[in-house]
Scaffold this active site. Structure first.
Site, PDB file in Angstrom:
ATOM      1  N   LYS A  32       0.854  -1.211   0.000  1.00 18.52           N
ATOM      2  CA  LYS A  32       0.000   0.000   0.000  1.00 18.52           C
ATOM      3  C   LYS A  32       0.882   1.251   0.000  1.00 18.52           C
ATOM      4  O   LYS A  32       0.629   2.205  -0.736  1.00 18.52           O
ATOM      5  CB  LYS A  32      -0.870  -0.030   1.245  1.00 18.52           C
ATOM      6  N   ASN A  33       1.933   1.254   0.820  1.00 17.42           N
ATOM      7  CA  ASN A  33       2.751   2.454   0.994  1.00 17.42           C
ATOM      8  C   ASN A  33       3.777   2.654  -0.117  1.00 17.42           C
ATOM      9  O   ASN A  33       4.507   3.641  -0.108  1.00 17.42           O
ATOM     10  CB  ASN A  33       3.427   2.455   2.370  1.00 17.42           C
ATOM     11  N   ARG A 104      -4.229  11.123   4.351  1.00 11.37           N
ATOM     12  CA  ARG A 104      -3.092  12.006   4.582  1.00 11.37           C
ATOM     13  C   ARG A 104      -2.124  11.999   3.412  1.00 11.37           C
ATOM     14  O   ARG A 104      -1.497  12.994   3.070  1.00 11.37           O
ATOM     15  CB  ARG A 104      -2.380  11.476   5.832  1.00 11.37           C
ATOM     16  N   CYS A 128      -4.244  13.032  12.956  1.00  6.70           N
ATOM     17  CA  CYS A 128      -5.044  11.805  12.896  1.00  6.70           C
ATOM     18  C   CYS A 128      -4.902  11.137  14.259  1.00  6.70           C
ATOM     19  O   CYS A 128      -4.283  11.672  15.169  1.00  6.70           O
ATOM     20  CB  CYS A 128      -4.544  10.899  11.774  1.00  6.70           C
ATOM     21  N   ARG A 133       0.980  14.982  12.691  1.00  5.02           N
ATOM     22  CA  ARG A 133       1.319  14.806  11.278  1.00  5.02           C
ATOM     23  C   ARG A 133       1.681  16.124  10.556  1.00  5.02           C
ATOM     24  O   ARG A 133       1.039  16.531   9.607  1.00  5.02           O
ATOM     25  CB  ARG A 133       0.204  14.086  10.527  1.00  5.02           C
ATOM     26  N   PRO A 134       2.631  16.901  11.046  1.00  2.00           N
ATOM     27  CA  PRO A 134       3.010  18.171  10.389  1.00  2.00           C
ATOM     28  C   PRO A 134       3.657  17.939   9.021  1.00  2.00           C
ATOM     29  O   PRO A 134       4.051  16.825   8.707  1.00  2.00           O
ATOM     30  CB  PRO A 134       4.017  18.777  11.369  1.00  2.00           C
ATOM     31  N   ASP A 136       6.039  20.442   7.795  1.00  2.00           N
ATOM     32  CA  ASP A 136       7.065  21.489   7.688  1.00  2.00           C
ATOM     33  C   ASP A 136       8.272  21.057   6.854  1.00  2.00           C
ATOM     34  O   ASP A 136       8.865  21.858   6.115  1.00  2.00           O
ATOM     35  CB  ASP A 136       7.520  21.938   9.079  1.00  2.00           C
ATOM     36  N   GLN A 137       8.625  19.784   6.904  1.00  2.00           N
ATOM     37  CA  GLN A 137       9.785  19.335   6.119  1.00  2.00           C
ATOM     38  C   GLN A 137       9.458  19.226   4.629  1.00  2.00           C
ATOM     39  O   GLN A 137      10.300  19.464   3.781  1.00  2.00           O
ATOM     40  CB  GLN A 137      10.295  17.979   6.650  1.00  2.00           C
ATOM     41  N   ASP A 317       4.949   0.959  12.143  1.00  3.99           N
ATOM     42  CA  ASP A 317       3.696   0.358  11.672  1.00  3.99           C
ATOM     43  C   ASP A 317       3.511  -1.071  12.147  1.00  3.99           C
ATOM     44  O   ASP A 317       2.463  -1.668  11.903  1.00  3.99           O
ATOM     45  CB  ASP A 317       3.642   0.391  10.143  1.00  3.99           C
TER      46      ASP A 317
HETATM   47  C1  EPZ Z   1       4.569   7.216   6.217  1.00  2.00           C
HETATM   48  O1  EPZ Z   1       3.855   8.281   6.806  1.00  2.00           O
HETATM   49  C2  EPZ Z   1       3.607   6.031   6.213  1.00  2.00           C
HETATM   50  N1  EPZ Z   1       2.409   6.345   5.437  1.00  2.00           N
HETATM   51  C3  EPZ Z   1       3.198   5.686   7.641  1.00  2.00           C
HETATM   52  O2  EPZ Z   1       2.392   4.496   7.565  1.00  2.00           O
HETATM   53  C4  EPZ Z   1       4.447   5.367   8.447  1.00  2.00           C
HETATM   54  O3  EPZ Z   1       4.073   5.140   9.787  1.00  2.00           O
HETATM   55  C5  EPZ Z   1       5.417   6.560   8.381  1.00  2.00           C
HETATM   56  O4  EPZ Z   1       5.723   6.863   7.000  1.00  2.00           O
HETATM   57  C6  EPZ Z   1       6.738   6.270   9.086  1.00  2.00           C
HETATM   58  O5  EPZ Z   1       7.327   5.138   8.524  1.00  2.00           O
HETATM   59  C7  EPZ Z   1       2.404   6.065   4.117  1.00  2.00           C
HETATM   60  O6  EPZ Z   1       3.367   5.616   3.556  1.00  2.00           O
HETATM   61  C8  EPZ Z   1       1.116   6.351   3.387  1.00  2.00           C
HETATM   62  P1  EPZ Z   1       6.844  10.552   8.183  1.00  2.00           P
HETATM   63  P2  EPZ Z   1       4.483   9.794   6.770  1.00  2.00           P
HETATM   64  O7  EPZ Z   1       6.779  11.810   7.387  1.00  2.00           O
HETATM   65  O8  EPZ Z   1       5.198  10.011   5.504  1.00  2.00           O
HETATM   66  C9  EPZ Z   1       7.202  13.818  11.618  1.00  2.00           C
HETATM   67  C10 EPZ Z   1       0.544   3.133   7.967  1.00  2.00           C
HETATM   68  O9  EPZ Z   1       0.133   2.619   9.022  1.00  2.00           O
HETATM   69  N2  EPZ Z   1       7.184  14.806  10.524  1.00  2.00           N
HETATM   70  O10 EPZ Z   1       8.001   9.625   7.981  1.00  2.00           O
HETATM   71  O11 EPZ Z   1       3.400  10.733   7.145  1.00  2.00           O
HETATM   72  C11 EPZ Z   1       5.877  13.102  11.789  1.00  2.00           C
HETATM   73  O12 EPZ Z   1       5.008  13.839  12.624  1.00  2.00           O
HETATM   74  C12 EPZ Z   1       1.014   4.580   7.969  1.00  2.00           C
HETATM   75  O13 EPZ Z   1       0.637   2.533   6.852  1.00  2.00           O
HETATM   76  C13 EPZ Z   1       7.414  16.151  10.819  1.00  2.00           C
HETATM   77  O14 EPZ Z   1       7.611  16.523  11.976  1.00  2.00           O
HETATM   78  O15 EPZ Z   1       5.510   9.699   7.980  1.00  2.00           O
HETATM   79  C14 EPZ Z   1       6.284  11.807  12.420  1.00  2.00           C
HETATM   80  O16 EPZ Z   1       6.459  12.009  13.808  1.00  2.00           O
HETATM   81  C15 EPZ Z   1       0.798   5.263   9.300  1.00  2.00           C
HETATM   82  N3  EPZ Z   1       7.407  17.061   9.795  1.00  2.00           N
HETATM   83  C16 EPZ Z   1       7.664  11.523  11.817  1.00  2.00           C
HETATM   84  O17 EPZ Z   1       8.118  12.772  11.274  1.00  2.00           O
HETATM   85  C17 EPZ Z   1       7.178  16.681   8.484  1.00  2.00           C
HETATM   86  O18 EPZ Z   1       7.192  17.554   7.587  1.00  2.00           O
HETATM   87  C18 EPZ Z   1       7.640  10.487  10.685  1.00  2.00           C
HETATM   88  O19 EPZ Z   1       6.715  10.941   9.732  1.00  2.00           O
HETATM   89  C19 EPZ Z   1       6.936  15.308   8.218  1.00  2.00           C
HETATM   90  C20 EPZ Z   1       6.950  14.395   9.243  1.00  2.00           C
END
Ligand code: EPZ
Length: 441
Positions: A32-33, A104, A128, A133-134, A136-137, A317
Site C-alpha cells: 500500500k505504501n 493524509r 489523525c 502529522r506536520p 514542515d519538512q 507500523d
Molecule cells: C509514512 O507516513 C507512512 N504512510 C506511515 O504508515 C508510516 O508510519 C510513516 O511513513 C513512518 O514510517 C504512508 O506511507 C502512506 P513521516 P508519513 O513523514 O510520511 C514527523 C501506515 O500505518 N514529521 O516519515 O506521514 C511526523 O510527525 C502509515 O501505513 C514532521 O515533523 O511519515 C512523524 O512524527 C501510518 N514534519 C515523523 O516525522 C514533516 O514535515 C515520521 O513521519 C513530516 C513528518
C-alpha cells in the site's frame, strides 16, 4: 434498502474465536505504501499511461484514485488487478478537501503538481489518531527548490515562476513523506538536487526505481543521501510494486501470538530484518529463504525491549502488533514509540482483553499475562485494528472487533487469509473488498 458500503462497513464487525494455532502459507499483496506515492508520481508523466501491477484492493487506493481523477487524470482497475493511471492531461491543481481529509497521503500530490504545473493547492493534512502529522519538512523541500509556499485557509499553497531549480536540502528529521515529495518534485527541476538525511524505507526505493523507469535520474535511494538530476520530461511506464512488508510482518506476528507455524510468501528478509531480529530475541524461530519467511514457535517466549525508528530500525507500523504479542509473553517488555506521539490507542482496548500495560509518555511497559480473554473491542486506526485482531486470535473465547473501516485501509481479504491458516473468524458484512472497485472495467 441496502445501506451504502460505508454504512455497512461502519455497522460491520469481525468475530474471532481465539486459541487456535495458525499453520500453513499466506501470500502477501503489493505494498500500500509503495502504490500510494507511485499513483501520484504517475502525474509527473507528460505522456503515456502508467500500469501499476500488484496494487492491492484497499480503500486507500480508491481514495487516491479519486484524488488523481479530481486533478484531471484517469485511473482504471484492470481485471488482473493492475491500476492504470494516465495524467497526461491535468486539468487542475487543487485537491478537494473532502478527498484529502480521508487520506493524509494526498499531500504527496503537491510534489508532482509543482513539478508539472508550477503550482499546487493541497489541504493541510489534519492530525489523525496517531499524531499531529506536520508537513514542515515537505515545505522546506519545496522552498529549497525555489517554490513559494504558504498556508491559507487550511490549504498548503505552492507556486514557482518557471522551472524548479535543483538544490541541496537537509531534513531536520527523517520523514518518508517529505523525502518522497521532494524527490518527485526534483525529477523535473533544472539541475541537481541533493537530499540529505533522507528516509531509507523500501517504499522510497521502489518509488525511485519507478521514477527512473519513467526517465528520471535518481541515485542513492535507500541511503541517507539521494541525488536527483532533473530532466525535461517523464513518460508513463509499467511497474510492479514491492510486496507489503507491514502486511507480511503482521502475519509473522500472527504466527507468533498463536504459537503457530506459518510461511509468509513474498516476505523479503531485508525489508523486515529488525522484526526478524526482535522475534528471534523473544524466542520465535524465524527462517528466511528466497521466496519468503517461516515463523514458528516451539518453546516458551520471553520478554524483550524494542524501540521504533526509521528504517532499517523497527517499523512504527508494526509496533501495535508487536505490543499485542508481548502482552502474552511472560515477563516485562518495554516498548518505546519514537515516531508518533499518540500511537498507543490500541492499549486501552487491549486492557479490556486482560492485557497489563502501563503507558508513560512514549513508553509502554508490558507485563505479560498467561492468557488474554475475549471482549468487544473497537479499532481507532489501521495498525491498532490489526493488533486487536491478533489479540482476538490468541484470546480465550469469542472477540468482536468493530471499526473495520480502519482495517480495510491496509489489509485486503484478511478474514479469508486468516481462515486459510486455521483461524475461526467471520465478518458481518459479506465483502472485504470495497464494493466500489477502482473504475472496474
Ligand atoms: C509514512 O507516513 C507512512 N504512510 C506511515 O504508515 C508510516 O508510519 C510513516 O511513513 C513512518 O514510517 C504512508 O506511507 C502512506 P513521516 P508519513 O513523514 O510520511 C514527523 C501506515 O500505518 N514529521 O516519515 O506521514 C511526523 O510527525 C502509515 O501505513 C514532521 O515533523 O511519515 C512523524 O512524527 C501510518 N514534519 C515523523 O516525522 C514533516 O514535515 C515520521 O513521519 C513530516 C513528518
Amino acid at each position: 434498502m441496502r445501506a451504502d458500503h460505508t454504512e455497512v462497513l461502519l455497522l460491520s464487525n469481525m468475530k474471532i474465536r481465539g486459541g487456535r494455532r495458525l499453520t500453513g502459507t499466506v501470500r502477501v499483496d503489493g505494498a500500500k505504501n509503495a502504490v500510494s506515492p507511485i499513483m501520484l508520481a504517475a502525474m509527473l508523466a507528460e505522456s503515456g499511461e502508467s500500469t501499476i501491477e500488484d496494487a492491492p484492493y484497499l480503500t486507500d487506493m480508491d481514495h487516491l484514485a479519486d484524488v488523481v481523477r479530481a486533478l484531471g487524470g484517469t485511473v482504471e482497475r484492470r481485471s488482473n488487478g493492475a491500476l492504470v493511471v494516465d495524467a497526461s492531461h491535468l486539468t487542475g491543481t487543487t485537491v478537494p478537501y473532502e478527498l484529502a481529509r480521508k487520506l493524509r497521503a494526498s499531500i504527496w500530490a503537491a510534489g508532482p503538481l509543482l513539478a508539472r504545473t508550477g503550482q499546487f493547492h493541497v489541504p493541510l493534512p489534519g492530525g489523525c489518531n496517531i499524531g499531529e502529522r506536520p508537513v514542515d519538512q515537505h515545505i522546506k523541500g519545496f522552498e529549497a527548490l525555489g517554490a513559494t509556499v504558504s498556508i491559507e485557509h487550511g490549504y498548503v499553497e505552492g507556486h514557482v515562476e518557471g522551472r524548479l531549480r535543483g538544490a541541496r536540502v537537509y531534513f531536520d528529521l527523517v520523514s518518508v513523506g517529505a523525502t518522497i515529495n521532494t524527490m518527485m518534485a526534483a525529477t523535473l527541476a533544472e539541475g541537481v538536487t541533493v537530499i540529505e538525511n533522507a528516509a531509507k524505507e523500501p517504499e522510497v526505493v521502489d518509488l525511485a526505481s519507478y521514477l527512473n523507469k519513467m526517465g528520471a535520474c535518481v541515485r542513492g535511494a535507500g541511503t541517507d543521501i539521494i541525488r536527483i538530476e532533473g530532466v525535461e520530461r517523464l513518460e508513463g511506464v509499467t511497474h510492479t510494486v514491492i510486496p507489503d512488508r507491514i502486511e507480511a510482518g503482521t502475519y509473522m506476528i500472527a504466527a507468533a501470538i498463536t504459537r503457530g507455524d506459518v510461511y509468509v510468501e513474498r516476505a523479503i528478509y531485508n525489508h523486515l530484518s529488525s522484526l526478524c531480529a526482535k522475534l528471534r530475541e523473544a524466542g520465535v524461530t524465524v527462517e528466511d529463504d528466497i521466496t519468503g519467511i517461516r515463523v514458528s514457535v516451539d518453546r516458551e517466549l520471553r520478554a524483550i525491549d524494542l524501540k521504533t525508528l526509521p528504517h532499517p530500525g523497527f517499523p512504527t507500523d508494526l509496533q501495535a502488533q508487536m505490543l499485542a504479542l508481548l502482552t502474552t509473553v511472560p515477563g516485562t517488555s518495554i516498548i518505546t514509540e519514537t515516531l508518533f506521539e499518540n500511537r498507543y490507542m490500541h492499549v486501552s482496548e487491549l486492557r479490556r482483553m486482560g492485557a497489563d500495560v502501563k503507558i508513560e509518555g512514549r513508553t509502554a511497559i508490558v507485563e505479560g499475562v498467561r492468557e488474554l480473554t475475549s471482549a468487544q473491542v473497537n479499532a481507532t486506526d489501521l495498525r491498532a485494528a490489526a493488533a486487536l485482531v491478533l489479540s482476538g486470535l490468541a484470546a480465550e473465547g469469542e472477540t468482536t472487533v468493530s471499526g473495520l473501516e480502519h482495517l480495510d485501509r491496509g489489509y485486503s481479504r484478511l478474514t479469508e487469509k486468516l481462515r486459510a491458516l486455521g483461524a475461526h473468524i467471520t465478518r458481518s458484512d459479506d465483502t472485504e473488498i470495497p464494493l466500489r472497485l477502482v473504475g472496474a472495467n
